[in-house]
Design a protein around this motif. Structure first.
Motif, short mmCIF file in Angstrom:
data_model
loop_
_atom_site.label_atom_id
_atom_site.label_comp_id
_atom_site.label_asym_id
_atom_site.label_seq_id
_atom_site.Cartn_x
_atom_site.Cartn_y
_atom_site.Cartn_z
N ALA A 1 38.36 5.14 32.75
CA ALA A 1 39.69 5.30 32.14
C ALA A 1 40.35 6.59 32.59
CB ALA A 1 39.57 5.27 30.62
N LYS A 2 39.58 7.66 32.65
CA LYS A 2 40.13 8.95 33.08
C LYS A 2 40.57 8.89 34.54
CE LYS A 2 39.42 13.95 33.25
NZ LYS A 2 40.40 14.09 34.28
N ARG A 3 39.78 8.23 35.39
CA ARG A 3 40.16 8.11 36.80
C ARG A 3 41.47 7.32 36.94
NH1 ARG A 3 34.57 7.16 37.25
NH2 ARG A 3 34.93 4.90 37.47
N ALA A 4 41.60 6.24 36.19
CA ALA A 4 42.83 5.45 36.23
C ALA A 4 44.01 6.27 35.71
CB ALA A 4 42.67 4.17 35.41
N PHE A 5 43.78 7.01 34.62
CA PHE A 5 44.82 7.86 34.04
C PHE A 5 45.25 8.94 35.03
CE2 PHE A 5 46.08 11.62 31.60
CZ PHE A 5 47.11 11.10 30.83
N ASP A 6 44.28 9.61 35.63
CA ASP A 6 44.59 10.67 36.60
C ASP A 6 45.38 10.12 37.78
OD1 ASP A 6 43.31 12.50 34.96
OD2 ASP A 6 41.47 12.57 36.18
N ALA A 7 45.03 8.92 38.24
CA ALA A 7 45.77 8.30 39.34
C ALA A 7 47.22 8.02 38.91
CB ALA A 7 45.08 7.01 39.79
N MET A 8 47.39 7.48 37.71
CA MET A 8 48.72 7.20 37.19
C MET A 8 49.58 8.46 37.12
SD MET A 8 49.92 6.26 33.34
CE MET A 8 49.43 7.91 32.86
N ASP B 1 51.22 1.80 41.34
CA ASP B 1 50.59 1.07 42.44
C ASP B 1 49.27 0.51 41.89
OD1 ASP B 1 49.00 0.34 44.69
OD2 ASP B 1 50.11 1.75 45.96
N ILE B 2 49.24 -0.78 41.65
CA ILE B 2 48.08 -1.41 41.02
C ILE B 2 46.82 -1.24 41.84
CG2 ILE B 2 47.10 -3.63 40.28
CD1 ILE B 2 49.98 -4.45 39.48
N ALA B 3 46.91 -1.37 43.16
CA ALA B 3 45.72 -1.24 44.01
C ALA B 3 45.10 0.15 43.87
CB ALA B 3 46.07 -1.52 45.47
N VAL B 4 45.93 1.17 43.78
CA VAL B 4 45.43 2.55 43.63
C VAL B 4 44.79 2.72 42.24
CG1 VAL B 4 46.11 4.98 43.53
CG2 VAL B 4 47.04 3.50 45.32
N ILE B 5 45.41 2.17 41.22
CA ILE B 5 44.85 2.25 39.86
C ILE B 5 43.49 1.57 39.81
CG2 ILE B 5 45.12 1.44 37.45
CD1 ILE B 5 46.99 3.80 38.16
N GLU B 6 43.40 0.38 40.39
CA GLU B 6 42.12 -0.36 40.36
C GLU B 6 41.05 0.34 41.17
OE1 GLU B 6 43.51 -4.28 41.45
OE2 GLU B 6 43.80 -4.83 39.34
N ALA C 1 40.87 3.60 41.70
CA ALA C 1 40.47 4.77 40.93
C ALA C 1 39.54 4.36 39.78
CB ALA C 1 41.71 5.48 40.39
N ARG C 2 39.85 3.28 39.14
CA ARG C 2 39.03 2.80 38.03
C ARG C 2 37.62 2.48 38.48
NH1 ARG C 2 40.49 -2.60 34.52
NH2 ARG C 2 38.86 -2.37 32.93
N ARG C 3 37.50 1.89 39.68
CA ARG C 3 36.17 1.57 40.23
C ARG C 3 35.42 2.81 40.67
NH1 ARG C 3 39.30 -2.44 42.67
NH2 ARG C 3 39.34 -1.27 44.61
N GLY C 4 36.15 3.87 40.94
CA GLY C 4 35.51 5.12 41.38
C GLY C 4 35.40 5.17 42.85
#
Length: 161
Positions: free
Chosen positions: A137-144, A151-156, A158-161
């Protein structure tokens, strides 16, 4: 008003409520323009016969556009949040708003040319920042936090690590 909704969002415009309502109706599904009401007499920022109020619906939400003049301006304290299914839908709404005289902001926020704020929020972003795996969640948040349009691909990724 024929049968007013129990709760209606009233949006104040300088003088372009009808144009804004038409844009929303042409841009978003389940949106339409209803009645247009003209002023029965002169008022501070208009004349008898000018469009005073416009009944419209934005994605199923009843709204009233009031042409009240330049006294009050929209700000980010109010926004429409639009949940999008994929990048194409995200791009379509973002580009419609920003490309029609609007402006980009951050983290999926933008403003239309009348100053109304919109959050164009992919479901993937919501799932990412609410992931039960708090590190994901933090990785997705930081990317956002680095984005304007999401950018959904970047969010996903980041979420995967």
């Amino acid at each position: 008003m024929t049968k007013p909704a129990k709760n209606t969002i009233c949006l104040w415009y300088d003088r372009d409520a009808e144009e804004a309502a038409q844009f929303y109706a042409n841009t978003f599904p389940d949106s339409s323009v209803g009645s247009v009401h003209r002023a029965p007499g002169d008022y501070r920022s208009g004349k008898k016969g000018d469009v005073l109020m416009v009944e419209f619906t934005v994605m199923g939400i009843p709204c009233l556009g009031l042409n009240g003049g330049p006294v009050f301006k929209h700000n980010e304290a109010f926004s429409f949040q639009v949940a999008t299914a994929d990048q194409a839908e995200t791009d379509r709404y973002w580009n419609a708003i920003v490309g029609n005289g609007g402006q980009e902001s951050e983290c999926g926020w933008c403003k239309d040319k009348w100053g109304v704020s919109w959050q164009i929020t992919p479901l993937a972003l919501t799932k990412g920042v609410t992931d039960p795996d708090r590190a994901a969640a933090k990785r997705a948040f930081d990317a956002m936090m680095q984005m304007k349009k999401i950018d959904i691909a970047v969010i996903e990724a980041a979420r995967r690590g």
